[in-house]
Design a protein around this motif. Structure first.
Motif, PDB file in Angstrom:
ATOM      1  N   THR A 226      23.423  -2.170  21.548  1.00  0.00           N
ATOM      2  CA  THR A 226      24.354  -3.111  22.171  1.00  0.00           C
ATOM      3  C   THR A 226      23.597  -4.385  22.511  1.00  0.00           C
ATOM      4  OG1 THR A 226      24.026  -2.398  24.483  1.00  0.00           O
ATOM      5  CG2 THR A 226      25.704  -1.214  23.180  1.00  0.00           C
ATOM      6  N   GLN A 227      24.336  -5.444  22.777  1.00  0.00           N
ATOM      7  CA  GLN A 227      23.739  -6.742  23.081  1.00  0.00           C
ATOM      8  C   GLN A 227      24.453  -7.359  24.275  1.00  0.00           C
ATOM      9  OE1 GLN A 227      21.154  -8.627  21.263  1.00  0.00           O
ATOM     10  NE2 GLN A 227      21.295  -9.694  23.218  1.00  0.00           N
ATOM     11  N   LEU A 228      23.693  -7.846  25.236  1.00  0.00           N
ATOM     12  CA  LEU A 228      24.276  -8.591  26.345  1.00  0.00           C
ATOM     13  C   LEU A 228      24.359 -10.067  25.969  1.00  0.00           C
ATOM     14  CD1 LEU A 228      22.439  -6.981  29.389  1.00  0.00           C
ATOM     15  CD2 LEU A 228      24.812  -6.619  28.706  1.00  0.00           C
ATOM     16  N   ILE A 229      25.529 -10.642  26.128  1.00  0.00           N
ATOM     17  CA  ILE A 229      25.728 -12.061  25.860  1.00  0.00           C
ATOM     18  C   ILE A 229      26.400 -12.705  27.074  1.00  0.00           C
ATOM     19  CG2 ILE A 229      25.831 -11.774  23.354  1.00  0.00           C
ATOM     20  CD1 ILE A 229      28.875 -11.920  23.537  1.00  0.00           C
ATOM     21  N   PHE A 230      26.433 -14.019  27.083  1.00  0.00           N
ATOM     22  CA  PHE A 230      27.047 -14.811  28.155  1.00  0.00           C
ATOM     23  C   PHE A 230      26.320 -14.688  29.494  1.00  0.00           C
ATOM     24  CE2 PHE A 230      31.392 -13.864  25.966  1.00  0.00           C
ATOM     25  CZ  PHE A 230      31.022 -14.639  24.872  1.00  0.00           C
ATOM     26  N   ARG A 231      25.101 -14.166  29.503  1.00  0.00           N
ATOM     27  CA  ARG A 231      24.363 -14.027  30.759  1.00  0.00           C
ATOM     28  C   ARG A 231      24.112 -15.398  31.394  1.00  0.00           C
ATOM     29  NH1 ARG A 231      21.325  -9.092  32.572  1.00  0.00           N
ATOM     30  NH2 ARG A 231      23.231  -9.201  33.784  1.00  0.00           N
ATOM     31  N   LYS A 232      23.773 -16.341  30.563  1.00  0.00           N
ATOM     32  CA  LYS A 232      23.459 -17.672  31.061  1.00  0.00           C
ATOM     33  C   LYS A 232      24.651 -18.296  31.761  1.00  0.00           C
ATOM     34  CE  LYS A 232      21.523 -22.079  29.500  1.00  0.00           C
ATOM     35  NZ  LYS A 232      20.899 -22.780  28.346  1.00  0.00           N
ATOM     36  N   PHE A 233      25.851 -17.917  31.326  1.00  0.00           N
ATOM     37  CA  PHE A 233      27.074 -18.514  31.859  1.00  0.00           C
ATOM     38  C   PHE A 233      27.695 -17.667  32.965  1.00  0.00           C
ATOM     39  CE2 PHE A 233      26.824 -19.219  27.160  1.00  0.00           C
ATOM     40  CZ  PHE A 233      26.235 -20.463  27.230  1.00  0.00           C
ATOM     41  N   THR A 243      24.661  -9.380  13.756  1.00  0.00           N
ATOM     42  CA  THR A 243      24.028 -10.685  13.542  1.00  0.00           C
ATOM     43  C   THR A 243      24.681 -11.773  14.377  1.00  0.00           C
ATOM     44  OG1 THR A 243      25.454 -11.050  11.607  1.00  0.00           O
ATOM     45  CG2 THR A 243      23.266 -10.104  11.213  1.00  0.00           C
ATOM     46  N   VAL A 244      25.994 -11.673  14.601  1.00  0.00           N
ATOM     47  CA  VAL A 244      26.692 -12.682  15.391  1.00  0.00           C
ATOM     48  C   VAL A 244      26.272 -12.591  16.852  1.00  0.00           C
ATOM     49  CG1 VAL A 244      28.932 -13.582  16.106  1.00  0.00           C
ATOM     50  CG2 VAL A 244      28.648 -12.669  13.806  1.00  0.00           C
ATOM     51  N   ALA A 245      26.237 -11.386  17.410  1.00  0.00           N
ATOM     52  CA  ALA A 245      25.845 -11.209  18.810  1.00  0.00           C
ATOM     53  C   ALA A 245      24.406 -11.680  19.028  1.00  0.00           C
ATOM     54  CB  ALA A 245      25.993  -9.742  19.209  1.00  0.00           C
ATOM     55  N   GLU A 247      22.828 -13.969  17.305  1.00  0.00           N
ATOM     56  CA  GLU A 247      22.808 -15.423  17.222  1.00  0.00           C
ATOM     57  C   GLU A 247      23.305 -16.044  18.518  1.00  0.00           C
ATOM     58  OE1 GLU A 247      22.360 -19.311  15.800  1.00  0.00           O
ATOM     59  OE2 GLU A 247      21.460 -17.392  15.258  1.00  0.00           O
ATOM     60  N   VAL A 248      24.346 -15.466  19.105  1.00  0.00           N
ATOM     61  CA  VAL A 248      24.849 -15.961  20.389  1.00  0.00           C
ATOM     62  C   VAL A 248      23.751 -15.874  21.450  1.00  0.00           C
ATOM     63  CG1 VAL A 248      26.494 -15.529  22.265  1.00  0.00           C
ATOM     64  CG2 VAL A 248      27.261 -15.414  19.888  1.00  0.00           C
ATOM     65  N   ALA A 249      23.043 -14.746  21.492  1.00  0.00           N
ATOM     66  CA  ALA A 249      21.976 -14.571  22.475  1.00  0.00           C
ATOM     67  C   ALA A 249      20.856 -15.597  22.260  1.00  0.00           C
ATOM     68  CB  ALA A 249      21.419 -13.153  22.399  1.00  0.00           C
ATOM     69  N   ARG A 250      20.531 -15.883  21.000  1.00  0.00           N
ATOM     70  CA  ARG A 250      19.489 -16.876  20.716  1.00  0.00           C
ATOM     71  C   ARG A 250      19.914 -18.272  21.178  1.00  0.00           C
ATOM     72  NH1 ARG A 250      18.550 -13.755  15.953  1.00  0.00           N
ATOM     73  NH2 ARG A 250      20.103 -14.970  14.803  1.00  0.00           N
ATOM     74  N   ILE A 251      21.158 -18.634  20.924  1.00  0.00           N
ATOM     75  CA  ILE A 251      21.647 -19.950  21.335  1.00  0.00           C
ATOM     76  C   ILE A 251      21.603 -20.083  22.854  1.00  0.00           C
ATOM     77  CG2 ILE A 251      23.711 -21.414  21.439  1.00  0.00           C
ATOM     78  CD1 ILE A 251      24.432 -20.339  18.643  1.00  0.00           C
ATOM     79  N   GLU A 252      21.961 -19.009  23.560  1.00  0.00           N
ATOM     80  CA  GLU A 252      21.942 -19.043  25.027  1.00  0.00           C
ATOM     81  C   GLU A 252      20.547 -19.341  25.570  1.00  0.00           C
ATOM     82  OE1 GLU A 252      23.960 -16.008  27.341  1.00  0.00           O
ATOM     83  OE2 GLU A 252      25.020 -15.360  25.536  1.00  0.00           O
ATOM     84  N   GLN A 253      19.520 -18.896  24.855  1.00  0.00           N
ATOM     85  CA  GLN A 253      18.153 -19.066  25.333  1.00  0.00           C
ATOM     86  C   GLN A 253      17.650 -20.500  25.170  1.00  0.00           C
ATOM     87  OE1 GLN A 253      15.869 -16.117  23.244  1.00  0.00           O
ATOM     88  NE2 GLN A 253      16.889 -14.395  24.235  1.00  0.00           N
ATOM     89  N   ARG A 254      18.361 -21.295  24.392  1.00  0.00           N
ATOM     90  CA  ARG A 254      17.931 -22.675  24.191  1.00  0.00           C
ATOM     91  C   ARG A 254      18.139 -23.494  25.467  1.00  0.00           C
ATOM     92  NH1 ARG A 254      21.228 -23.702  18.585  1.00  0.00           N
ATOM     93  NH2 ARG A 254      20.140 -22.142  17.301  1.00  0.00           N
ATOM     94  N   MET A 280      31.850  -6.054   9.449  1.00  0.00           N
ATOM     95  CA  MET A 280      31.236  -5.863  10.751  1.00  0.00           C
ATOM     96  C   MET A 280      30.383  -7.040  11.217  1.00  0.00           C
ATOM     97  SD  MET A 280      32.685  -3.095  11.226  1.00  0.00           S
ATOM     98  CE  MET A 280      32.120  -2.956  12.896  1.00  0.00           C
ATOM     99  N   GLU A 281      30.176  -8.030  10.363  1.00  0.00           N
ATOM    100  CA  GLU A 281      29.356  -9.177  10.735  1.00  0.00           C
ATOM    101  C   GLU A 281      30.187 -10.453  10.898  1.00  0.00           C
ATOM    102  OE1 GLU A 281      26.240  -8.689  11.549  1.00  0.00           O
ATOM    103  OE2 GLU A 281      26.428  -6.575  10.994  1.00  0.00           O
ATOM    104  N   GLN A 282      31.484 -10.333  10.986  1.00  0.00           N
ATOM    105  CA  GLN A 282      32.357 -11.499  11.090  1.00  0.00           C
ATOM    106  C   GLN A 282      32.435 -12.054  12.514  1.00  0.00           C
ATOM    107  OE1 GLN A 282      34.409 -13.771   9.459  1.00  0.00           O
ATOM    108  NE2 GLN A 282      33.106 -13.216   7.742  1.00  0.00           N
ATOM    109  N   GLY A 283      32.295 -11.194  13.506  1.00  0.00           N
ATOM    110  CA  GLY A 283      32.431 -11.638  14.891  1.00  0.00           C
ATOM    111  C   GLY A 283      31.881 -10.593  15.836  1.00  0.00           C
ATOM    112  N   ILE A 284      32.066 -10.833  17.135  1.00  0.00           N
ATOM    113  CA  ILE A 284      31.605  -9.858  18.124  1.00  0.00           C
ATOM    114  C   ILE A 284      32.686  -8.808  18.351  1.00  0.00           C
ATOM    115  CG2 ILE A 284      30.071 -11.476  19.286  1.00  0.00           C
ATOM    116  CD1 ILE A 284      32.230 -11.650  21.521  1.00  0.00           C
ATOM    117  N   TRP A 285      32.253  -7.606  18.744  1.00  0.00           N
ATOM    118  CA  TRP A 285      33.213  -6.571  19.129  1.00  0.00           C
ATOM    119  C   TRP A 285      32.586  -5.704  20.206  1.00  0.00           C
ATOM    120  CZ3 TRP A 285      31.814  -1.481  17.419  1.00  0.00           C
ATOM    121  CH2 TRP A 285      30.813  -1.450  16.431  1.00  0.00           C
ATOM    122  N   TRP A 286      33.449  -5.273  21.126  1.00  0.00           N
ATOM    123  CA  TRP A 286      32.988  -4.591  22.331  1.00  0.00           C
ATOM    124  C   TRP A 286      32.506  -3.176  22.025  1.00  0.00           C
ATOM    125  CZ3 TRP A 286      32.854  -8.470  25.485  1.00  0.00           C
ATOM    126  CH2 TRP A 286      33.870  -9.432  25.485  1.00  0.00           C
TER     127      TRP A 286
END
Length: 325
Positions: A226-233, A243-245, A247-254, A280-286
């Motif tokens: 699993t991947q945690l995202i939106f932590r920064k926000f 791959t999408v999740a 990438e989101v995590a990498r962008i947040e770290q910028r 399975m790589e089109q978007g995020i899913w819970w």
């Protein structure tokens, strides 16, 4: 077999709940959960309009004569859905159980209570659970850090959060976050909860209206996938790691990154493609950490029966046989 305040509140056979899942908790899944003797919730906002929700409730009522409810998730957005209209549809439909999440359900409590509706609010902290009790909720679902979706910002796992909530409240508590099998049900009851709520586990059943590729991916995944995202926000979300999740995590770290930088990647329309097409790589899913405990794709009825029967075996067998010195 296991009678608790939750089975009495909902009038169901088993203290097992299927939480509302966006685009997943439709009539097919919810009616199957109800027919299995557990408690299922449609998701109001899966339906594009209040009128569509009314039709989905009618569809569900045609598939089961057992209790079920509707989830109404209240979130702060720039263009909020017509929450009051969705709530009125629930009231007019005759449904007697509502699962709320997100913001406090207080604005809707008077109308729900006047209609004889029982409200269970999903929380991620003891302080929010206390507020839910204060505004008149009949029960709370407490989400531990292991859960899919939004587990809050405190990072408290279920083993601590569930008993802490039970100690603080007088209304029934349902454990959620990391629960997927008989051992989870016994653990929830041992911690003082009156039942358990599952999302990811019900996602991986025959009746779940998602592509087979997603179900196969859950079976193949571990608790580490699993991947945690939106932590920064400060809107932390737990999703399946793809791959999408990542990438989101990498962008947040910028440095200086903003939510607008990930908006396109996390768009709901992309997540819908995953569920519908199996790409399975089109978007995020819970997905929650409990995916590591999922090893098959049973029918809902098979799953509920297995959980309850194996939980009884644990209580009557291994636990009963323990020697207390």
């Amino acid at each position: 077999m296991f009678k608790t305040r939750i089975t009495e509140l909902f009038g169901v056979e088993h203290p097992v709940l299927q939480g509302g899942m966006q685009r997943v908790s439709t009539a097919e899944l919810v009616s199957a959960v109800a027919n299995a003797g557990a408690m299922g919730f449609l998701t109001a906002l899966t339906q594009p309009t209040p009128e569509a929700l009314a039709q989905e409730i009618v569809r569900t009522q045609a598939m089961t004569n057992k209790p079920f409810g509707v989830n109404l998730t209240i979130l702060p957005t720039l263009t909020p859905p017509p929450y009051a209209e969705y709530a009125q549809v629930i009231i007019d439909s005759g449904v007697k159980f509502v699962e709320t999440a997100g913001r406090s359900p207080e604005p809707f409590m008077a109308a729900f209570k006047a209609a004889g509706i029982k409200v269970v609010h999903k929380c991620t902290s003891v302080r929010h659970a206390l507020k839910a009790q204060e505004v008149g909720c009949d029960a709370v679902i407490i989400d531990g850090f292991e859960a899919a979706g939004h587990p809050g910002e405190d990072d408290i796992p279920s083993l601590v959060l569930v008993p802490s909530t039970v100690d603080a409240l007088s209304i029934p508590v349902v454990a959620c976050g990391g629960f997927s099998d008989a051992r989870g049900l016994v653990a929830a009851l041992a911690m003082g909860a009156e039942g358990m709520s599952m999302g990811t586990r019900f996602l991986c059943t025959v009746e779940a209206p998602v592509h087979q590729n997603l179900k196969d991916k859950l079976v193949a995944s571990s608790e580490r996938d699993t991947q945690l995202i939106f932590r920064k926000f400060r809107n932390t979300a737990r999703v399946h790691r793809n791959t999408v999740a990542e990438e989101v995590a990498r962008i947040e770290q910028r440095e200086g990154s903003e939510f607008s930088d990930v908006t396109e990647l996390v768009a709901g329309k992309r997540g819908a493609i995953v569920l519908e097409t199996g790409d399975m790589e089109q978007g995020i899913w819970w997905a929650g950490m409990s995916q590591g405990l999922i090893h098959d794709i049973p029918t809902v009825d098979e799953l509920v029966k297995r959980i309850v029967s194996e939980a009884a075996e644990i209580v009557r067998g291994r636990l009963a046989g323990l020697t207390i010195a």
